[in-house]
Motif scaffolding. Structure first.
Motif, PDB file in Angstrom:
ATOM      1  N   LEU A  68       0.832  -1.205   0.000  1.00  0.00           N
ATOM      2  CA  LEU A  68       0.000   0.000   0.000  1.00  0.00           C
ATOM      3  C   LEU A  68       0.870   1.260   0.000  1.00  0.00           C
ATOM      4  O   LEU A  68       0.561   2.247  -0.683  1.00  0.00           O
ATOM      5  CB  LEU A  68      -0.925   0.009   1.221  1.00  0.00           C
ATOM      6  CG  LEU A  68      -2.066  -1.017   1.228  1.00  0.00           C
ATOM      7  CD1 LEU A  68      -2.801  -0.983   2.560  1.00  0.00           C
ATOM      8  CD2 LEU A  68      -3.034  -0.752   0.084  1.00  0.00           C
TER       9      LEU A  68
ATOM     10  N   GLU B 296       2.223   2.320  -3.428  1.00  0.00           N
ATOM     11  CA  GLU B 296       1.309   2.869  -4.430  1.00  0.00           C
ATOM     12  C   GLU B 296       1.593   4.351  -4.627  1.00  0.00           C
ATOM     13  O   GLU B 296       1.609   5.111  -3.655  1.00  0.00           O
ATOM     14  CB  GLU B 296      -0.140   2.680  -3.987  1.00  0.00           C
ATOM     15  CG  GLU B 296      -0.615   1.239  -3.969  1.00  0.00           C
ATOM     16  CD  GLU B 296      -0.767   0.666  -5.364  1.00  0.00           C
ATOM     17  OE1 GLU B 296      -0.717   1.427  -6.344  1.00  0.00           O
ATOM     18  OE2 GLU B 296      -0.926  -0.563  -5.467  1.00  0.00           O
TER      19      GLU B 296
ATOM     20  N   LEU C  73      -2.692   6.366  -3.679  1.00  0.00           N
ATOM     21  CA  LEU C  73      -3.564   5.416  -2.997  1.00  0.00           C
ATOM     22  C   LEU C  73      -5.004   5.903  -3.069  1.00  0.00           C
ATOM     23  O   LEU C  73      -5.370   6.880  -2.425  1.00  0.00           O
ATOM     24  CB  LEU C  73      -3.117   5.257  -1.540  1.00  0.00           C
ATOM     25  CG  LEU C  73      -3.791   4.143  -0.734  1.00  0.00           C
ATOM     26  CD1 LEU C  73      -3.523   2.790  -1.377  1.00  0.00           C
ATOM     27  CD2 LEU C  73      -3.286   4.149   0.700  1.00  0.00           C
TER      28      LEU C  73
ATOM     29  N   LYS D  28      -7.988   0.914  -4.951  1.00  0.00           N
ATOM     30  CA  LYS D  28      -6.838   0.117  -4.542  1.00  0.00           C
ATOM     31  C   LYS D  28      -7.022  -0.407  -3.115  1.00  0.00           C
ATOM     32  O   LYS D  28      -6.624  -1.529  -2.803  1.00  0.00           O
ATOM     33  CB  LYS D  28      -5.570   0.951  -4.652  1.00  0.00           C
ATOM     34  CG  LYS D  28      -5.173   1.229  -6.103  1.00  0.00           C
ATOM     35  CD  LYS D  28      -4.002   2.182  -6.211  1.00  0.00           C
ATOM     36  CE  LYS D  28      -3.686   2.459  -7.678  1.00  0.00           C
ATOM     37  NZ  LYS D  28      -2.629   3.475  -7.846  1.00  0.00           N
TER      38      LYS D  28
END
Length: 213
Positions: free
Chosen positions: A58, A61, A64, A68
């Motif tokens: 996460l 990314e 975010l 997602k």
């Protein structure tokens, strides 16, 4: 010497058997307790590795967003540290104990933030469906008023073949989902607050008690 021992056993047979049974029970108890601790350490470490893997993905990314988060894995279901931490209270220093506790506390905050985002997404999708139904219903009523000689079923069929079908195609393809900023901001803040527990002394000590040592 051997004869003396044999005589002692024969004279105190019941007491000797009781002593053996007690010693055996103590050995079994200690062995089971050792296995329980090893199993607990293994489960805790497995959960730490799993949390770090999901959270690091996460963090990687570039942007975010809700989709997602929606497709991400569950970070933590049952908190294994809370379940077994009493077994390691004497094995970890106060600083190490706080590090592990903080790791799992922040992990639960991240999981809660993700759940809040998922809840908002589902609610937004429900609201979006209601808006779509309202628009379609309004369109049908306008057609009924404009063509009183036609049945409602005929008008709906015509609508779905013409403008209604086009509207549904365009509307369904739009990513129109309103979500407040607070939960995503809480998630991003919690992600930044989580520091990896692996390669710390607390992690290494737990490894020594686990089956993977």
């Amino acid at each position: 010497m051997i004869r003396t021992i044999c005589n002692f056993i024969m004279e105190n047979g019941a007491e000797f058997l009781m002593l053996l049974a007690t010693a055996g029970a103590i050995i079994v108890y200690l062995w089971q307790k050792r296995d329980t601790k090893r199993s607990a350490a293994t489960l805790i470490l497995w959960q730490v590795d799993s949390i770090e893997n999901i959270v690091n993905k996460l963090k990687e990314e570039p942007q975010l967003d809700n989709i997602k988060v929606y497709h991400s894995k569950t970070i933590i279901k049952e908190n294994m540290w809370e379940r077994y931490k009493h077994l390691f209270a004497r094995d970890l220093s106060s600083a190490e104990y706080r590090n592990v506790q903080n790791f799992f506390d922040v992990s639960e905050q991240i999981e809660m933030a993700c759940k809040d985002i998922l809840s908002m997404i589902h609610k937004a999708w429900d609201d979006r469906s209601l808006v779509k139904s309202h628009i379609m219903g309004t369109y049908v009523n306008e057609k009924i008023n404009a063509f009183p000689n036609k049945t409602k079923e005929d008008l709906i069929g015509e609508m779905m073949q013409e403008k209604g079908a086009l509207f549904c195609q365009i509307y369904d393809s739009l990513d129109i989902v309103f979500t407040p900023h607070l939960p995503p901001e809480v998630l991003i803040k919690s992600l930044s607050n989580l520091e990896n527990l692996s390669r710390t002394t607390a992690y290494e000590k737990l490894q020594k008690y686990s089956f993977s040592k």
